[in-house]
Write a protein that holds these residues in place. Sequence first.
Motif, PDB file in Angstrom:
ATOM      1  N   GLN A  92       2.986  -3.562  17.801  1.00 39.16           N
ATOM      2  CA  GLN A  92       4.385  -3.898  18.893  1.00 39.16           C
ATOM      3  C   GLN A  92       4.455  -5.252  18.723  1.00 39.16           C
ATOM      4  N   ASP A  93       3.265  -6.320  18.996  1.00 36.28           N
ATOM      5  CA  ASP A  93       3.035  -7.277  19.280  1.00 36.28           C
ATOM      6  C   ASP A  93       3.477  -7.982  18.376  1.00 36.28           C
ATOM      7  N   PRO A  94       4.567  -9.425  18.639  1.00 31.88           N
ATOM      8  CA  PRO A  94       5.188 -10.177  17.559  1.00 31.88           C
ATOM      9  C   PRO A  94       4.038 -11.499  17.580  1.00 31.88           C
ATOM     10  N   GLU A  95       3.002 -11.305  17.923  1.00 32.49           N
ATOM     11  CA  GLU A  95       1.801 -12.564  18.281  1.00 32.49           C
ATOM     12  C   GLU A  95       1.050 -12.213  17.167  1.00 32.49           C
ATOM     13  N   VAL A  96       0.923 -11.130  17.245  1.00 36.61           N
ATOM     14  CA  VAL A  96       0.062 -10.003  15.859  1.00 36.61           C
ATOM     15  C   VAL A  96       0.488  -9.706  14.514  1.00 36.61           C
ATOM     16  N   ILE A  97      -0.388 -10.766  13.609  1.00 36.62           N
ATOM     17  CA  ILE A  97       0.245 -10.163  12.002  1.00 36.62           C
ATOM     18  C   ILE A  97      -1.080  -8.713  11.870  1.00 36.62           C
ATOM     19  N   VAL A  98      -0.131  -7.761  11.524  1.00 34.37           N
ATOM     20  CA  VAL A  98      -1.196  -6.757  10.992  1.00 34.37           C
ATOM     21  C   VAL A  98      -0.892  -6.946   9.844  1.00 34.37           C
ATOM     22  N   LEU A  99      -2.784  -6.810   8.695  1.00 36.63           N
ATOM     23  CA  LEU A  99      -2.749  -7.695   7.475  1.00 36.63           C
ATOM     24  C   LEU A  99      -3.429  -6.284   6.611  1.00 36.63           C
ATOM     25  N   ASP A 100      -2.697  -5.789   5.592  1.00 38.62           N
ATOM     26  CA  ASP A 100      -3.095  -4.383   4.800  1.00 38.62           C
ATOM     27  C   ASP A 100      -3.923  -5.650   3.967  1.00 38.62           C
ATOM     28  N   SER A 101      -4.837  -5.586   3.847  1.00 34.14           N
ATOM     29  CA  SER A 101      -5.462  -6.699   3.148  1.00 34.14           C
ATOM     30  C   SER A 101      -6.518  -5.937   1.224  1.00 34.14           C
ATOM     31  N   ARG A 102      -5.713  -4.613   1.073  1.00 34.60           N
ATOM     32  CA  ARG A 102      -5.942  -3.858  -0.687  1.00 34.60           C
ATOM     33  C   ARG A 102      -5.232  -4.493  -1.041  1.00 34.60           C
ATOM     34  N   THR A 103      -5.590  -4.470  -2.217  1.00 36.11           N
ATOM     35  CA  THR A 103      -4.797  -4.983  -4.408  1.00 36.11           C
ATOM     36  C   THR A 103      -3.343  -4.435  -3.536  1.00 36.11           C
ATOM     37  N   SER A 104      -2.842  -5.152  -3.993  1.00 37.97           N
ATOM     38  CA  SER A 104      -0.925  -4.795  -4.294  1.00 37.97           C
ATOM     39  C   SER A 104      -0.943  -3.239  -4.155  1.00 37.97           C
ATOM     40  N   ASP A 105      -1.719  -3.146  -5.962  1.00 36.59           N
ATOM     41  CA  ASP A 105      -1.239  -1.654  -6.710  1.00 36.59           C
ATOM     42  C   ASP A 105      -1.797  -0.415  -4.929  1.00 36.59           C
ATOM     43  N   TRP A 106      -2.881  -0.549  -4.571  1.00 37.38           N
ATOM     44  CA  TRP A 106      -2.805   0.047  -3.479  1.00 37.38           C
ATOM     45  C   TRP A 106      -1.686   0.218  -2.490  1.00 37.38           C
ATOM     46  N   PHE A 107      -1.488  -1.095  -2.195  1.00 41.61           N
ATOM     47  CA  PHE A 107      -0.241  -1.498  -1.513  1.00 41.61           C
ATOM     48  C   PHE A 107       1.301  -0.801  -1.636  1.00 41.61           C
ATOM     49  N   GLN A 108       1.494  -0.675  -3.003  1.00 39.36           N
ATOM     50  CA  GLN A 108       2.527  -0.333  -3.558  1.00 39.36           C
ATOM     51  C   GLN A 108       3.103   1.319  -3.199  1.00 39.36           C
ATOM     52  N   ASN A 109       1.554   1.526  -3.042  1.00 42.54           N
ATOM     53  CA  ASN A 109       1.375   3.905  -2.812  1.00 42.54           C
ATOM     54  C   ASN A 109       2.164   3.545  -1.270  1.00 42.54           C
ATOM     55  N   GLY A 110       2.282   2.811  -0.778  1.00 42.77           N
ATOM     56  CA  GLY A 110       2.226   3.226   0.882  1.00 42.77           C
ATOM     57  C   GLY A 110       1.265   2.470   1.862  1.00 42.77           C
ATOM     58  N   THR A 111       1.876   1.962   2.666  1.00 42.72           N
ATOM     59  CA  THR A 111       1.163   1.938   3.951  1.00 42.72           C
ATOM     60  C   THR A 111       1.590   1.398   5.089  1.00 42.72           C
ATOM     61  N   ILE A 112       1.051   1.038   6.249  1.00 40.71           N
ATOM     62  CA  ILE A 112       1.041   1.074   7.801  1.00 40.71           C
ATOM     63  C   ILE A 112       2.114   0.927   8.128  1.00 40.71           C
ATOM     64  N   PRO A 113       3.614   1.094   8.612  1.00 38.99           N
ATOM     65  CA  PRO A 113       4.920  -0.138   8.841  1.00 38.99           C
ATOM     66  C   PRO A 113       4.105  -0.655   9.399  1.00 38.99           C
ATOM     67  N   GLY A 114       5.184  -1.540   9.546  1.00 38.31           N
ATOM     68  CA  GLY A 114       5.036  -3.455   9.750  1.00 38.31           C
ATOM     69  C   GLY A 114       4.117  -4.006   9.249  1.00 38.31           C
ATOM     70  N   ALA A 115       3.081  -3.969   8.701  1.00 42.72           N
ATOM     71  CA  ALA A 115       1.757  -4.026   8.077  1.00 42.72           C
ATOM     72  C   ALA A 115       2.554  -5.350   6.257  1.00 42.72           C
ATOM     73  N   ILE A 116       2.217  -6.182   6.111  1.00 43.83           N
ATOM     74  CA  ILE A 116       1.863  -7.002   5.305  1.00 43.83           C
ATOM     75  C   ILE A 116       0.475  -7.224   4.505  1.00 43.83           C
ATOM     76  N   ASN A 117       1.085  -7.566   3.200  1.00 43.59           N
ATOM     77  CA  ASN A 117       0.171  -7.674   2.580  1.00 43.59           C
ATOM     78  C   ASN A 117      -0.160  -9.034   1.752  1.00 43.59           C
ATOM     79  N   LEU A 118      -1.770  -8.733   2.652  1.00 44.31           N
ATOM     80  CA  LEU A 118      -1.966 -10.105   1.627  1.00 44.31           C
ATOM     81  C   LEU A 118      -4.013  -9.352   0.996  1.00 44.31           C
ATOM     82  N   PRO A 119      -4.005  -9.581   0.299  1.00 42.04           N
ATOM     83  CA  PRO A 119      -4.941  -8.945  -0.716  1.00 42.04           C
ATOM     84  C   PRO A 119      -6.207 -10.253  -0.764  1.00 42.04           C
TER      85      PRO A 119
END
Length: 200
Positions: A92-119
């Motif tokens: 909820q904090d616009p100053e924080v980046i929540v990062l899904d650090s998994r490879t894109s195949d994992w990310f494409q199967n679902g992630t935490i809302p608001g997270a960005i993917n950077l493997p």
Amino acid sequence: MKYIAIVMVWAAFALPGQTQELGVNIAKELPNVEVQTEHGPVTIQREQDTEHHVSGEWARTSRPCPPFCIQPMTPVAGVATIAELELLDMLQDPEVIVLDSRTSDWFQNGTIPGAINLPYSVVLDQLDVLGCEADFDGWDCSNASKVALFCNGPWCGQSPTAIRHMVSAGYPVERIFYYRGGMQAWQVLGLNTVLPGGWE
């Protein structure tokens, strides 16, 4: 889809102007959390079916080690390890980046809302996404963003590897947070996920 159906059932029984109470809250006084995503606002809440069980990939208890070895609580000295409530605050904090650090195949199967993917495998090449600036010696991360990283769970080495790479490049440890529970703990607690293009 099950999540959408449940929301529609609640809406059908709510009286006009009345807020429907949830039976399964996130915390005592916290029924849900709304986060902004690139696709618009998403409400995070727990599965309301008290008979629900985790199944499939997230129900597995044993994966071969290596490579799926249990990760330490702290991947690098000085990095804070967090749990779900802290992660929800960060989402909820616009100053924080929540990062899904998994490879894109994992990310494409679902992630935490608001997270960005950077493997984890490319994080060293894209630290500018996190507020670092390229210089002749690599990266200047003196103005880097606060970032929370996660991957698949306590058996997953993707976010710990990303964290070690970031620190080796000069990312300040006090701006890195590790959600060790990852997708497995998130799913076990019945928290909803999203597909990159919409609801899961």
